[in-house]
Scaffold this motif. Sequence first.
Motif, PDB file in Angstrom:
ATOM      1  N   HIS A 199       0.832  -1.213   0.000  1.00 31.61           N
ATOM      2  CA  HIS A 199       0.000   0.000   0.000  1.00 31.61           C
ATOM      3  C   HIS A 199       0.865   1.261   0.000  1.00 31.61           C
ATOM      4  CE1 HIS A 199      -3.876   1.975   0.722  1.00 31.61           C
ATOM      5  NE2 HIS A 199      -3.321   2.682   1.695  1.00 31.61           N
ATOM      6  N   LYS A 200       1.996   1.201   0.673  1.00 30.61           N
ATOM      7  CA  LYS A 200       2.872   2.367   0.739  1.00 30.61           C
ATOM      8  C   LYS A 200       3.429   2.741  -0.627  1.00 30.61           C
ATOM      9  CE  LYS A 200       4.195   1.849   5.592  1.00 30.61           C
ATOM     10  NZ  LYS A 200       5.292   1.573   6.556  1.00 30.61           N
ATOM     11  N   LEU A 201       3.668   1.744  -1.476  1.00 32.63           N
ATOM     12  CA  LEU A 201       4.118   2.071  -2.827  1.00 32.63           C
ATOM     13  C   LEU A 201       3.035   2.859  -3.560  1.00 32.63           C
ATOM     14  CD1 LEU A 201       6.405   1.597  -4.991  1.00 32.63           C
ATOM     15  CD2 LEU A 201       4.897  -0.192  -5.895  1.00 32.63           C
ATOM     16  N   GLY A 202       1.779   2.406  -3.437  1.00 29.65           N
ATOM     17  CA  GLY A 202       0.685   3.133  -4.060  1.00 29.65           C
ATOM     18  C   GLY A 202       0.584   4.560  -3.552  1.00 29.65           C
ATOM     19  N   LEU A 203       0.755   4.739  -2.249  1.00 30.83           N
ATOM     20  CA  LEU A 203       0.686   6.084  -1.676  1.00 30.83           C
ATOM     21  C   LEU A 203       1.829   6.963  -2.176  1.00 30.83           C
ATOM     22  CD1 LEU A 203      -0.267   5.297   2.029  1.00 30.83           C
ATOM     23  CD2 LEU A 203      -1.729   6.372   0.295  1.00 30.83           C
ATOM     24  N   LEU A 204       3.026   6.400  -2.266  1.00 31.75           N
ATOM     25  CA  LEU A 204       4.155   7.174  -2.771  1.00 31.75           C
ATOM     26  C   LEU A 204       3.882   7.676  -4.184  1.00 31.75           C
ATOM     27  CD1 LEU A 204       7.150   8.120  -2.428  1.00 31.75           C
ATOM     28  CD2 LEU A 204       7.795   5.974  -3.554  1.00 31.75           C
ATOM     29  N   TYR A 205       3.322   6.819  -5.019  1.00 28.68           N
ATOM     30  CA  TYR A 205       3.038   7.211  -6.400  1.00 28.68           C
ATOM     31  C   TYR A 205       1.854   8.177  -6.471  1.00 28.68           C
ATOM     32  CZ  TYR A 205       6.554   4.403  -8.740  1.00 28.68           C
ATOM     33  OH  TYR A 205       7.760   3.923  -9.213  1.00 28.68           O
ATOM     34  N   LEU A 206       0.870   8.002  -5.607  1.00 37.25           N
ATOM     35  CA  LEU A 206      -0.235   8.950  -5.543  1.00 37.25           C
ATOM     36  C   LEU A 206       0.268  10.338  -5.179  1.00 37.25           C
ATOM     37  CD1 LEU A 206      -3.399   9.346  -5.525  1.00 37.25           C
ATOM     38  CD2 LEU A 206      -3.255   9.000  -3.059  1.00 37.25           C
ATOM     39  N   GLN A 207       1.289  10.393  -4.327  1.00 38.52           N
ATOM     40  CA  GLN A 207       1.837  11.657  -3.834  1.00 38.52           C
ATOM     41  C   GLN A 207       2.999  12.156  -4.688  1.00 38.52           C
ATOM     42  OE1 GLN A 207       0.627  10.294   0.731  1.00 38.52           O
ATOM     43  NE2 GLN A 207       2.780  10.391   0.155  1.00 38.52           N
ATOM     44  N   ASP A 208       3.106  11.629  -5.915  1.00 32.45           N
ATOM     45  CA  ASP A 208       4.131  12.079  -6.867  1.00 32.45           C
ATOM     46  C   ASP A 208       5.543  11.993  -6.306  1.00 32.45           C
ATOM     47  OD1 ASP A 208       2.320  12.635  -8.961  1.00 32.45           O
ATOM     48  OD2 ASP A 208       1.876  14.604  -8.117  1.00 32.45           O
ATOM     49  N   GLY A 209       5.799  10.925  -5.549  1.00 31.82           N
ATOM     50  CA  GLY A 209       7.152  10.667  -5.078  1.00 31.82           C
ATOM     51  C   GLY A 209       7.535  11.338  -3.780  1.00 31.82           C
ATOM     52  N   VAL A 210       6.580  11.987  -3.126  1.00 30.96           N
ATOM     53  CA  VAL A 210       6.848  12.654  -1.851  1.00 30.96           C
ATOM     54  C   VAL A 210       6.462  11.738  -0.699  1.00 30.96           C
ATOM     55  CG1 VAL A 210       6.237  14.605  -0.362  1.00 30.96           C
ATOM     56  CG2 VAL A 210       6.528  14.956  -2.825  1.00 30.96           C
ATOM     57  N   TRP A 211       7.340  11.642   0.310  1.00 28.93           N
ATOM     58  CA  TRP A 211       7.049  10.853   1.506  1.00 28.93           C
ATOM     59  C   TRP A 211       7.515  11.622   2.736  1.00 28.93           C
ATOM     60  CZ3 TRP A 211       4.046   6.667   1.509  1.00 28.93           C
ATOM     61  CH2 TRP A 211       3.914   5.951   2.711  1.00 28.93           C
ATOM     62  N   ASP A 212       6.602  11.814   3.663  1.00 29.99           N
ATOM     63  CA  ASP A 212       6.907  12.591   4.875  1.00 29.99           C
ATOM     64  C   ASP A 212       7.527  13.937   4.535  1.00 29.99           C
ATOM     65  OD1 ASP A 212       5.871  10.723   6.615  1.00 29.99           O
ATOM     66  OD2 ASP A 212       7.799   9.773   7.046  1.00 29.99           O
ATOM     67  N   GLY A 213       6.975  14.568   3.515  1.00 28.14           N
ATOM     68  CA  GLY A 213       7.415  15.904   3.136  1.00 28.14           C
ATOM     69  C   GLY A 213       8.704  15.966   2.337  1.00 28.14           C
ATOM     70  N   ARG A 214       9.254  14.799   1.990  1.00 24.54           N
ATOM     71  CA  ARG A 214      10.532  14.769   1.255  1.00 24.54           C
ATOM     72  C   ARG A 214      10.332  14.128  -0.105  1.00 24.54           C
ATOM     73  NH1 ARG A 214      15.366  11.397   1.143  1.00 24.54           N
ATOM     74  NH2 ARG A 214      14.411   9.874   2.555  1.00 24.54           N
ATOM     75  N   GLN A 215      10.863  14.763  -1.143  1.00 29.96           N
ATOM     76  CA  GLN A 215      10.795  14.219  -2.500  1.00 29.96           C
ATOM     77  C   GLN A 215      11.851  13.132  -2.631  1.00 29.96           C
ATOM     78  OE1 GLN A 215       8.647  15.942  -5.115  1.00 29.96           O
ATOM     79  NE2 GLN A 215       8.778  13.834  -5.826  1.00 29.96           N
ATOM     80  N   ILE A 216      11.413  11.859  -2.668  1.00 32.76           N
ATOM     81  CA  ILE A 216      12.402  10.789  -2.750  1.00 32.76           C
ATOM     82  C   ILE A 216      12.501  10.192  -4.155  1.00 32.76           C
ATOM     83  CG2 ILE A 216      12.179  10.237  -0.307  1.00 32.76           C
ATOM     84  CD1 ILE A 216      10.657   7.720  -1.067  1.00 32.76           C
ATOM     85  N   LEU A 217      11.471  10.374  -4.968  1.00 32.73           N
ATOM     86  CA  LEU A 217      11.490   9.858  -6.332  1.00 32.73           C
ATOM     87  C   LEU A 217      10.926  10.930  -7.259  1.00 32.73           C
ATOM     88  CD1 LEU A 217      12.094   7.434  -8.184  1.00 32.73           C
ATOM     89  CD2 LEU A 217       9.804   6.568  -7.702  1.00 32.73           C
ATOM     90  N   SER A 218      11.511  11.054  -8.416  1.00 29.14           N
ATOM     91  CA  SER A 218      11.157  12.111  -9.356  1.00 29.14           C
ATOM     92  C   SER A 218       9.677  12.091  -9.730  1.00 29.14           C
ATOM     93  CB  SER A 218      11.995  11.955 -10.633  1.00 29.14           C
ATOM     94  OG  SER A 218      11.413  12.633 -11.718  1.00 29.14           O
ATOM     95  N   PRO A 219       8.982  13.219  -9.617  1.00 27.83           N
ATOM     96  CA  PRO A 219       7.576  13.261 -10.049  1.00 27.83           C
ATOM     97  C   PRO A 219       7.437  13.040 -11.550  1.00 27.83           C
ATOM     98  CG  PRO A 219       8.361  15.466  -9.496  1.00 27.83           C
ATOM     99  CD  PRO A 219       9.427  14.509  -9.062  1.00 27.83           C
ATOM    100  N   GLN A 220       8.449  13.430 -12.318  1.00 27.50           N
ATOM    101  CA  GLN A 220       8.408  13.185 -13.764  1.00 27.50           C
ATOM    102  C   GLN A 220       8.437  11.685 -14.066  1.00 27.50           C
ATOM    103  OE1 GLN A 220      10.579  15.436 -12.322  1.00 27.50           O
ATOM    104  NE2 GLN A 220       9.493  17.291 -12.966  1.00 27.50           N
ATOM    105  N   TRP A 221       9.258  10.959 -13.300  1.00 28.49           N
ATOM    106  CA  TRP A 221       9.317   9.503 -13.488  1.00 28.49           C
ATOM    107  C   TRP A 221       7.974   8.862 -13.152  1.00 28.49           C
ATOM    108  CZ3 TRP A 221      11.644   5.841 -15.922  1.00 28.49           C
ATOM    109  CH2 TRP A 221      11.433   4.519 -15.551  1.00 28.49           C
ATOM    110  N   ILE A 222       7.373   9.311 -12.069  1.00 26.01           N
ATOM    111  CA  ILE A 222       6.089   8.745 -11.665  1.00 26.01           C
ATOM    112  C   ILE A 222       5.021   9.062 -12.707  1.00 26.01           C
ATOM    113  CG2 ILE A 222       4.220   8.986  -9.956  1.00 26.01           C
ATOM    114  CD1 ILE A 222       6.440   9.016  -7.825  1.00 26.01           C
TER     115      ILE A 222
END
Length: 296
Positions: A199-222
């Motif tokens: 479920h956390k992977l889905g949430l990370l992608y829903l949030q365009d790569g942001v987790w706990d206020g930090r951009q960990i994966l590129s929103p362009q990639w998502i």
Amino acid sequence: MKGMELKRFEEKAKELRVLGMKISIGQDVVYEHYWDEDCRRNIYSASKSFTSCAVGFALQEGLVRLDEKLEDAFWEYLPAHPDHNLKKATIEHLLTMTLGQEKGFLMGSQRPYIAEKDWVKASLEIPFVYEPGTRFVYNNVGPYLAGILVQMRAGCNLLDYLTPRLFKPLGIRRTVWEEDPQGFTFGAGGLFLTISELHKLGLLYLQDGVWDGRQILSPQWIGESLRKHVENDKNPYGYGYLFWGGDKNSFMANGKYGQYTMIFRDKHAVISLFAESRDTGRLERTVIEDVYRELP
């Protein structure tokens, strides 16, 4: 946020062999129910979406390029006389199931019986019948080779690569992932997670790569991962970068027998579930009819 009641779905859950389900709207969990113990299970081909995620990290770190040719990336594994379609294949084709091979290889029923221990070599010896990019063929070779390339460039397996970049930030403890005979992580399947971890992977992608206020994966990639790149004969919604398109403009990590995290951007929602279903088409329709339609 008030919790959801899903009586219609719950009445069908046993027949559909649903093991558990979790739903978030934004960052709020609005439903969580288990019909069996909540433990780590094989998520089968939903593992591919984690390999896609690994490629995204490798891309932003300059380890890979999507336009890189397979003959350059895997030059030491090539057959003696590579055909012209293999020479055209790129890393991007590995992610869209448009590699050019005629049928699937490294599938679950095949892997225990493959005589060749070097699966990279075996994968590249299969004829490239179609021009890459022209035809969708569901095939474990693509995500497997994509995962292999990340491991070769990073100098570690996918678990070690993803731990500081993905698993640790998301609070996912060390787990297990299937390996090939050479000890490489098998990026096309065999990752074990709980429903909440998937479920956390889905949430990370829903949030365009942001987790706990930090951009960990590129929103362009998502954005590219959750965009239809190719039509396919499995469903009418297309395929992204190792993510399936779904009804209601959704995208999902999708594992055999019903391991899902479904991302519904129009509702800002994620629905994740595990099942042991032989009719995943019916299961997906039921989720849309009795779960999605109940979302506010």
